[in-house]
Design a protein around this motif. Structure first.
Motif, PDB file in Angstrom:
ATOM      1  N   TYR A 196      20.633   1.801 111.684  1.00  0.00           N
ATOM      2  CA  TYR A 196      20.370   0.580 112.730  1.00  0.00           C
ATOM      3  C   TYR A 196      20.877  -0.424 111.771  1.00  0.00           C
ATOM      4  O   TYR A 196      19.945  -1.391 111.465  1.00  0.00           O
ATOM      5  CB  TYR A 196      19.052   0.357 113.094  1.00  0.00           C
ATOM      6  CG  TYR A 196      18.607   1.717 114.162  1.00  0.00           C
ATOM      7  CD1 TYR A 196      19.117   1.567 115.176  1.00  0.00           C
ATOM      8  CD2 TYR A 196      17.673   2.408 113.494  1.00  0.00           C
ATOM      9  CE1 TYR A 196      18.527   2.578 116.343  1.00  0.00           C
ATOM     10  CE2 TYR A 196      17.061   3.576 114.467  1.00  0.00           C
ATOM     11  CZ  TYR A 196      17.655   3.546 115.649  1.00  0.00           C
ATOM     12  OH  TYR A 196      17.286   4.660 116.506  1.00  0.00           O
TER      13      TYR A 196
ATOM     14  N   ASP B 205      22.312  -3.115 113.221  1.00  0.00           N
ATOM     15  CA  ASP B 205      21.885  -4.057 113.784  1.00  0.00           C
ATOM     16  C   ASP B 205      20.954  -4.062 114.567  1.00  0.00           C
ATOM     17  O   ASP B 205      20.245  -3.116 114.722  1.00  0.00           O
ATOM     18  CB  ASP B 205      23.202  -4.216 115.106  1.00  0.00           C
ATOM     19  CG  ASP B 205      24.585  -4.609 114.395  1.00  0.00           C
ATOM     20  OD1 ASP B 205      24.835  -5.190 113.339  1.00  0.00           O
ATOM     21  OD2 ASP B 205      25.426  -3.652 114.765  1.00  0.00           O
ATOM     22  N   HIS B 206      20.242  -5.486 115.060  1.00  0.00           N
ATOM     23  CA  HIS B 206      18.996  -5.106 115.797  1.00  0.00           C
ATOM     24  C   HIS B 206      19.235  -4.887 117.464  1.00  0.00           C
ATOM     25  O   HIS B 206      19.922  -5.880 117.881  1.00  0.00           O
ATOM     26  CB  HIS B 206      18.457  -6.574 115.808  1.00  0.00           C
ATOM     27  CG  HIS B 206      17.005  -6.816 116.444  1.00  0.00           C
ATOM     28  ND1 HIS B 206      16.573  -7.911 116.800  1.00  0.00           N
ATOM     29  CD2 HIS B 206      16.210  -5.967 116.832  1.00  0.00           C
ATOM     30  CE1 HIS B 206      15.570  -7.759 117.487  1.00  0.00           C
ATOM     31  NE2 HIS B 206      14.996  -6.589 117.573  1.00  0.00           N
ATOM     32  N   THR B 207      19.137  -3.920 117.846  1.00  0.00           N
ATOM     33  CA  THR B 207      19.053  -3.575 119.134  1.00  0.00           C
ATOM     34  C   THR B 207      17.869  -3.009 119.697  1.00  0.00           C
ATOM     35  O   THR B 207      17.029  -2.881 119.110  1.00  0.00           O
ATOM     36  CB  THR B 207      20.133  -2.443 119.229  1.00  0.00           C
ATOM     37  OG1 THR B 207      19.548  -1.284 118.585  1.00  0.00           O
ATOM     38  CG2 THR B 207      21.453  -2.756 118.582  1.00  0.00           C
TER      39      THR B 207
ATOM     40  N   SER C 115      16.866  -0.054 117.918  1.00  0.00           N
ATOM     41  CA  SER C 115      15.993  -0.178 116.657  1.00  0.00           C
ATOM     42  C   SER C 115      14.707  -0.595 117.036  1.00  0.00           C
ATOM     43  O   SER C 115      13.727  -0.498 116.161  1.00  0.00           O
ATOM     44  CB  SER C 115      16.984  -1.293 115.963  1.00  0.00           C
ATOM     45  OG  SER C 115      16.868  -2.439 116.636  1.00  0.00           O
TER      46      SER C 115
ATOM     47  N   THR D   5      14.412  -7.314 121.578  1.00  0.00           N
ATOM     48  CA  THR D   5      15.458  -7.438 122.334  1.00  0.00           C
ATOM     49  C   THR D   5      14.717  -7.938 123.655  1.00  0.00           C
ATOM     50  O   THR D   5      13.744  -7.387 124.038  1.00  0.00           O
ATOM     51  CB  THR D   5      16.572  -6.674 122.224  1.00  0.00           C
ATOM     52  OG1 THR D   5      16.007  -5.333 122.922  1.00  0.00           O
ATOM     53  CG2 THR D   5      17.170  -6.459 121.029  1.00  0.00           C
TER      54      THR D   5
ATOM     55  N   GLU E  90      16.050  -6.507 126.332  1.00  0.00           N
ATOM     56  CA  GLU E  90      16.232  -5.212 126.990  1.00  0.00           C
ATOM     57  C   GLU E  90      14.918  -4.258 126.523  1.00  0.00           C
ATOM     58  O   GLU E  90      14.620  -3.327 127.382  1.00  0.00           O
ATOM     59  CB  GLU E  90      17.371  -4.494 126.586  1.00  0.00           C
ATOM     60  CG  GLU E  90      18.731  -5.061 127.048  1.00  0.00           C
ATOM     61  CD  GLU E  90      19.181  -6.396 126.425  1.00  0.00           C
ATOM     62  OE1 GLU E  90      19.661  -7.393 127.157  1.00  0.00           O
ATOM     63  OE2 GLU E  90      18.680  -6.550 125.274  1.00  0.00           O
ATOM     64  N   SER E  91      14.562  -4.311 125.259  1.00  0.00           N
ATOM     65  CA  SER E  91      13.574  -3.358 124.751  1.00  0.00           C
ATOM     66  C   SER E  91      12.116  -3.845 125.480  1.00  0.00           C
ATOM     67  O   SER E  91      11.170  -3.167 125.309  1.00  0.00           O
ATOM     68  CB  SER E  91      13.600  -3.442 123.377  1.00  0.00           C
ATOM     69  OG  SER E  91      12.930  -4.621 122.828  1.00  0.00           O
TER      70      SER E  91
ATOM     71  N   LEU F 152      18.340   1.488 127.657  1.00  0.00           N
ATOM     72  CA  LEU F 152      18.539   1.776 126.139  1.00  0.00           C
ATOM     73  C   LEU F 152      17.135   1.678 125.261  1.00  0.00           C
ATOM     74  O   LEU F 152      17.324   1.969 123.961  1.00  0.00           O
ATOM     75  CB  LEU F 152      19.398   0.644 125.890  1.00  0.00           C
ATOM     76  CG  LEU F 152      20.807   0.682 126.327  1.00  0.00           C
ATOM     77  CD1 LEU F 152      21.723  -0.562 126.155  1.00  0.00           C
ATOM     78  CD2 LEU F 152      21.409   1.930 125.709  1.00  0.00           C
TER      79      LEU F 152
END
Length: 425
Positions: free
Chosen positions: A49, A51-53, A56, A84, A86-87, A414
């Motif tokens: 990971y 990037d922070h997504t 992750s 994020t 989204e998470s 995601l």
């Protein structure tokens, strides 16, 4: 400055060659005015990971709960977790004890004016469920006024704030919020004294402790056992039947007991039997947990990206089904999505793989022949993955779903990704 005990902050020793390492998590202490540790901020340091997504985020939480090393990543202190947006809708948060978790909410950048109100219901729901919310100093800007009452913690980054700007912001926060204030990136005695004079009482930075790195270790159960568990849970099988599966796979049993007894899960007493764990966890959480485990198991077989795609697909289909279908159909949509790649995960023809699992006729028809509404949802999910505009538009029209609905559902889905394995393995 009185130094904190060195043993609390030394890097963990390298894992042995026989370990099942999946990546690395770093944590940095947050201390109060008398240098007592009140919590740790966790950082995903896995090379899988960069990037922070949303992916992750899920990986970090799931790995922290499942880590099999001697050092607990989830202890009695608060756990600060970067998120994020989204998470924040991810099912992985259902596995956490809200009382011990602080969700660090990112700013929205140039889209703040339009997005603040849209994101407010999710943040309010998380707060109502008992999660603490932390924001950086930008939450004090007028665009974020609707979020300000939700702030339990506000973090001030000393690396980007000039002393006079910091003083103004701290004064404003003290008059308009009840949030606890944290100075981060504190790297000198002078900075510590400065923020202390302003009334900040919580601190994070190199002056107190550098992040320590833990090479995480996970014991992966076999995919066959996980699929069998998913099957039994979907059938609402007896506790005896579920317990029997757990007893036949040490990895599966270990991971469940590890989770159920972690401080992060919120159990008030030690759970020593599989039966207790199953009954306490409940079928819905057990299914979500097993689905996440499926993406982590490799067993020398297919790459973890296959399991990751299956979980994203299932979650996307479930969310889209909730727009117009019943709760039962939405549950079946998730099953269609996650089992649509079962053949690839088990290295079997899809029809042979599906024959191993008793599923409703509608699920089987959707997976094998793309029939019915569930089959159309599967076509749409596959179109999203392949960027097939023609199939996307046709299925969206057939299901009467807008592009905005589908794209938002895809972002939420995601959060179910869980690439625990290092991509280089």
């Amino acid at each position: 400055m009185t130094e904190l005990p060195v043993h609390l902050f030394n890097d963990a020793p390298a894992a042995s060659p026989a370990s099942t390492d999946r990546g690395m998590i770093a944590r940095q202490a947050i201390v109060n005015g008398v240098q007592q540790i009140i919590g740790y901020e966790l950082f995903n340091r896995s090379r899988a990971y960069p990037d922070h997504t949303a992916a992750s985020d899920v990986s970090l939480v799931f790995t922290a709960l499942s880590h099999a090393g001697e050092e607990d990543l989830v202890g009695t202190k608060l756990m600060f977790v970067n998120c994020t947006h989204e998470s924040l809708a991810g099912g992985h948060l259902e596995l956490l004890n809200p009382d011990k978790v602080v969700l660090e909410i990112p700013q929205l950048g140039l889209a703040a004016q339009q997005e603040v109100q849209a994101r407010l219901p999710i943040l309010s729901n998380l707060r109502a469920r008992g999660f603490n919310l932390a924001f950086n100093h930008t939450v004090l800007e007028s665009a974020y006024a609707a979020w300000l009452p939700l702030a339990d913690y506000i973090k001030f980054d000393l690396s980007v704030l000039a002393p006079d700007q910091l003083a103004v912001l701290v004064n404003f926060a003290g008059r308009h919020t009840r949030a606890e204030l944290i100075a981060e990136k504190v790297e000198s005695a002078q900075q510590h004294e400065q923020v202390g004079r302003l009334g900040i009482q919580l601190f994070q930075g190199f002056w107190f402790a550098r992040p320590t790195v833990v090479r995480t270790k996970l014991l992966s159960p076999s995919q066959q056992s996980i699929v069998q568990l998913l099957n039994l849970v979907r059938q609402q099988a007896s506790t005896d039947a579920i317990e029997d599966v757990l007893k036949k796979d040490a990895g599966l049993a270990f991971n469940l007991m590890r989770l159920i007894n972690s401080v992060g899960f919120g159990v008030q007493r030690e759970i020593t039997s599989f039966r207790q764990a199953v009954m306490l966890m409940g079928l819905k959480k057990l299914f979500r947990w097993a689905a996440m485990l499926l993406t982590a198991s490799r067993n020398g077989g297919p790459p973890p990206a296959i399991g990751q795609t299956a979980v994203i697909r299932g979650r996307l289909m479930e969310l889209l089904a909730q727009e117009s279908l019943s709760e039962e159909d939405s549950d079946q949509a998730f099953v269609v999505g996650i089992f649509s790649l079962l053949g690839s995960m088990l290295d079997l023809p899809q029809d042979v793989a599906m024959s191993l699992i008793p599923v409703p006729d509608a699920v089987s028809a959707a997976v094998l022949r793309h029939e019915g509404v569930l089959g159309e949802l599967l076509i749409l999910a596959q179109a999203c993955e392949a960027s097939d505009d023609a199939a996307f538009n046709r299925s969206a029209d057939a299901l009467r779903l807008s592009s905005q609905q589908i794209n938002w559902a895809h972002l939420q889905a995601l959060a179910w990704t869980d690439q625990l394995a290092d991509s280089s393995l």
